[in-house]
Design a protein around this motif. Structure first.
Motif, short mmCIF file in Angstrom:
data_model
loop_
_atom_site.label_atom_id
_atom_site.label_comp_id
_atom_site.label_asym_id
_atom_site.label_seq_id
_atom_site.Cartn_x
_atom_site.Cartn_y
_atom_site.Cartn_z
N ARG A 112 -3.84 -9.45 0.36
CA ARG A 112 -2.94 -8.85 1.34
C ARG A 112 -3.75 -8.30 2.50
O ARG A 112 -4.77 -7.63 2.30
N ILE A 113 -3.30 -8.60 3.72
CA ILE A 113 -3.92 -8.04 4.92
C ILE A 113 -2.95 -7.03 5.53
O ILE A 113 -1.78 -7.34 5.74
N GLU A 114 -3.44 -5.82 5.79
CA GLU A 114 -2.67 -4.82 6.52
C GLU A 114 -3.29 -4.69 7.90
O GLU A 114 -4.41 -4.19 8.04
N TYR A 115 -2.56 -5.15 8.92
CA TYR A 115 -3.09 -5.15 10.28
C TYR A 115 -2.24 -4.26 11.17
O TYR A 115 -1.05 -4.50 11.38
N SER A 119 -0.75 -2.05 16.73
CA SER A 119 -0.62 -0.98 17.73
C SER A 119 0.01 0.22 17.06
O SER A 119 0.23 0.23 15.84
N ASN A 120 0.33 1.24 17.85
CA ASN A 120 0.99 2.43 17.29
C ASN A 120 2.45 2.17 16.96
O ASN A 120 3.09 2.98 16.29
N THR A 121 2.99 1.07 17.43
CA THR A 121 4.43 0.80 17.24
C THR A 121 4.71 -0.41 16.34
O THR A 121 5.85 -0.61 15.94
N VAL A 122 3.69 -1.19 16.03
CA VAL A 122 3.90 -2.39 15.22
C VAL A 122 2.74 -2.56 14.23
O VAL A 122 1.57 -2.38 14.59
N SER A 123 3.08 -2.89 13.00
CA SER A 123 2.05 -3.24 12.02
C SER A 123 2.50 -4.49 11.27
O SER A 123 3.70 -4.80 11.21
N TYR A 124 1.53 -5.19 10.70
CA TYR A 124 1.82 -6.44 10.00
C TYR A 124 1.22 -6.37 8.59
O TYR A 124 0.09 -5.94 8.40
N ASN A 125 2.01 -6.81 7.62
CA ASN A 125 1.52 -7.00 6.27
C ASN A 125 1.59 -8.50 5.99
O ASN A 125 2.66 -9.11 6.09
N ILE A 126 0.44 -9.09 5.65
CA ILE A 126 0.35 -10.54 5.44
C ILE A 126 0.01 -10.77 3.98
O ILE A 126 -1.04 -10.31 3.49
N LEU A 159 3.25 -15.13 3.50
CA LEU A 159 4.41 -14.40 4.02
C LEU A 159 3.94 -13.28 4.94
O LEU A 159 3.01 -12.55 4.60
N VAL A 160 4.60 -13.15 6.10
CA VAL A 160 4.27 -12.08 7.05
C VAL A 160 5.47 -11.16 7.20
O VAL A 160 6.59 -11.62 7.40
N LYS A 161 5.23 -9.85 7.08
CA LYS A 161 6.27 -8.85 7.33
C LYS A 161 5.83 -7.99 8.51
O LYS A 161 4.79 -7.33 8.45
N LYS A 162 6.62 -8.03 9.57
CA LYS A 162 6.34 -7.27 10.78
C LYS A 162 7.18 -5.99 10.77
O LYS A 162 8.40 -6.03 10.74
N ALA A 163 6.49 -4.84 10.78
CA ALA A 163 7.18 -3.55 10.71
C ALA A 163 7.15 -2.85 12.06
O ALA A 163 6.08 -2.73 12.68
N THR A 164 8.30 -2.40 12.51
CA THR A 164 8.40 -1.62 13.74
C THR A 164 8.34 -0.13 13.38
O THR A 164 9.03 0.32 12.47
N ILE A 165 7.51 0.63 14.10
CA ILE A 165 7.24 2.02 13.76
C ILE A 165 7.63 2.92 14.94
O ILE A 165 7.36 2.60 16.09
N ASN A 166 8.26 4.05 14.63
CA ASN A 166 8.64 4.98 15.71
C ASN A 166 7.57 6.05 15.90
O ASN A 166 6.53 6.04 15.23
N ASP A 170 7.44 9.02 14.98
CA ASP A 170 7.23 9.86 13.80
C ASP A 170 6.54 9.08 12.68
O ASP A 170 6.44 9.56 11.55
N TYR A 171 6.09 7.86 12.99
CA TYR A 171 5.41 6.98 12.04
C TYR A 171 6.31 6.52 10.90
O TYR A 171 5.84 6.17 9.81
N ASP A 172 7.63 6.54 11.15
CA ASP A 172 8.57 5.97 10.20
C ASP A 172 8.82 4.51 10.55
O ASP A 172 8.83 4.14 11.73
N ILE A 173 9.03 3.68 9.54
CA ILE A 173 9.36 2.28 9.78
C ILE A 173 10.86 2.18 10.04
O ILE A 173 11.67 2.65 9.25
#
Length: 355
Positions: free
Chosen positions: A152-155, A158-165, A174-181, A183-186
Motif C-alpha cells: 500500500r502506498i499512502e501519498y 497536498s493539504n487537500t488531497v491524499s491518495y491510497n494505492i 486500486l486507487v482511493k482519492k480522499a478529499t480533505i478539509n 480540519d483534516y477530516d475526509i
C-alpha cells in the motif's frame, strides 16, 4: 340427493379446507422459524468488541454495530492524581458496503480471539490496530484502513488531497482519492482501478516492492516531495494515465544516496543518478520541497574501492547506499567523498534548514 346429505358433504369439505389451511399456516411458520434459526447459526457473531491501546495512560474503545449505525464509546484514562477518565460516545452512519466490511472484520477478529471484550494492541497485528483505531475517526478513515492489500502506498499530494494505492494479491491496483478539509477530516472518497498493461503493472509492482524492502514495511509513505526517478510512476497512478510510463526503462535511475552522521540534527541527503545528475535535499517545508540540482562527474567506482581504507573518525561518518540497498559506512575524513562533495560545492555535515 337428500338435503341432509348435501349439508353433511358441505360440512365435511369445509372441515377438510380448515384442516388443510391450519397445516399450511403451521408449515409456513415452521419454515420461517427454521430459517431464522439457520440465519443465527450462519451468523453467530455479536457485532461488538472492546479494545484497549497500549499507551500510558491510554484509551479504551467499545464498538457496537446495530442496523446501519456504528456506536463507539471512548474512555480516555489519565495518570494525574485524582484525575477522572473522560468518556465520549459517538454514533456513525455507515454505507451498507462499509458496514458489511466492518462486520466481516469483527468476524475475523472473533475467529482468532476468544474474548472480543478484551482486545489490546499487543495481541493484534499492525494492520488490525490501524483498522480499529480508524473507526472512531469516521467512516471514510475506516474505508481506507480496511481495504485489503499486499502493498500500500499512502501519498499526500497536498493539504487537500491524499491518495491510497492498494496493490492486491491478484495483481490488480486500486486507487482511493480522499478529499480533505481544513480540519483534516475526509469529506469524500473517489476510487478507480488502474487498467494498465501487464508490462506497466510489472513496472509499478517492482517499484513498490523495492520501496517496501528499503523501508522494511508493506506500507510506503510518500509526501508531496517526489524524487526524480519516481515522479512519473506516482503521477501515472494518481492521474490514472499510463502515458507517464512510456520509455521509463530508459530514464535515469538512482545510483547512490549519500548522507552524513555526526551531529544531533537532520542532515542533508544527496541523491546521485545514472545520468550523472544529482538532487540535494537540504531544506524542509510543510509543503513540497524543491531540491537543488546539478551534474557530477566523479568516478564512483574509485570512491567505493577505497571506502574501507579510512579509520573511524570522531567527527562523524558518511553512509553511501547503492541502488541495490547495499550500505557502506566510511569516516568523515574520507578523501574521495570529500572530493566529490567539493566538486559540486555541497556540504552534508550540517543541519537542514527551513525553506
Amino acid at each position: 340427493m337428500k338435503k341432509e346429505t348435501k349439508v353433511m358433504l358441505i360440512m365435511t369439505l369445509l372441515s377438510i379446507f380448515v384442516i388443510v389451511g391450519i397445516i399450511g399456516v403451521s408449515l409456513v411458520l415452521n419454515l420461517k422459524t427454521e430459517k431464522k434459526k439457520d440465519e443465527k447459526k450462519e451468523d453467530p457473531v455479536s457485532y461488538a468488541f472492546t479494545y484497549s491501546d497500549d499507551y500510558a495512560p491510554g484509551s479504551q474503545y467499545e464498538v457496537k454495530v446495530e442496523d446501519t449505525s456504528v456506536y463507539v464509546k471512548t474512555t480516555r484514562f489519565c495518570s494525574a492524581k485524582d484525575c477522572e477518565p473522560t468518556i465520549e460516545e459517538e454514533k456513525y452512519t455507515y454505507s451498507k458496503e462499509n458496514l458489511q466490511k466492518l462486520k466481516d472484520f469483527i468476524k475475523e477478529l472473533a475467529a482468532v480471539n476468544p474474548n472480543l471484550n478484551a482486545l489490546n494492541a499487543s495481541s493484534l497485528s499492525e494492520n488490525q490496530v490501524d483498522i480499529i483505531e480508524s473507526i472512531p475517526l469516521g467512516e471514510f478513515f475506516f474505508e481506507l484502513a480496511v481495504e485489503k492489500y499486499e502493498y500500500r502506498i499512502e501519498y499526500d499530494g497536498s493539504n487537500t488531497v491524499s491518495y491510497n494505492i492498494y496493490f492486491k494479491e491478484d495483481g490488480t491496483i486500486l486507487v482511493k482519492k480522499a478529499t480533505i478539509n481544513e480540519d483534516y477530516d475526509i469529506t469524500n472518497i473517489e476510487d478507480y482501478q488502474l487498467s494498465f498493461s501487464d508490462k506497466n503493472k510489472k513496472i509499478l509492482k517492482e517499484y513498490v516492492q523495492k520501496e517496501a524492502e528499503s523501508s522494511d514495511s508493506k506500507v510506503i509513505l510518500k509526501s508531496a516531495t517526489l524524487y526524480k526517478d519516481e515522479k512519473a510512476i506516482i503521477q501515472s497512478m494518481v492521474e490514472n494515465k499510463e502515458s507517464y510510463l512510456e520509455g521509463i526503462e530508459e530514464t535515469a535511475k538512482l545510483a547512490y544516496v549519500i548522507t552524513y552522521h555526526g551531529i544531533n540534527c537532520l542532515t542533508p541527503v544527496l541523491r546521485l543518478y545514472t545520468d550523472n545528475t544529482y538532487e540535494l535535499y537540504d531544506t524542509y517545508s510543510e509543503t513540497a520541497v524543491v531540491p537543488k540540482t546539478g551534474n557530477y562527474s566523479y568516478d564512483m567506482k574509485k570512491l567505493l574501492a577505497n571506502v574501507n581504507q579510512y579509520e573511524e573518525s570522531p567527527i562523524g561518518t558518511y553512509t553511501i547506499q547503492d541502488s541495490d540497498n547495499h550500505s557502506y559506512s566510511t569516516s568523515a575524513s574520507n578523501m574521495e567523498v570529500n572530493e566529490l562533495l567539493s566538486s559540486i560545492n555541497v556540504r552534508l555535515d550540517k543541519c537542514i534548514t527551513a525553506s
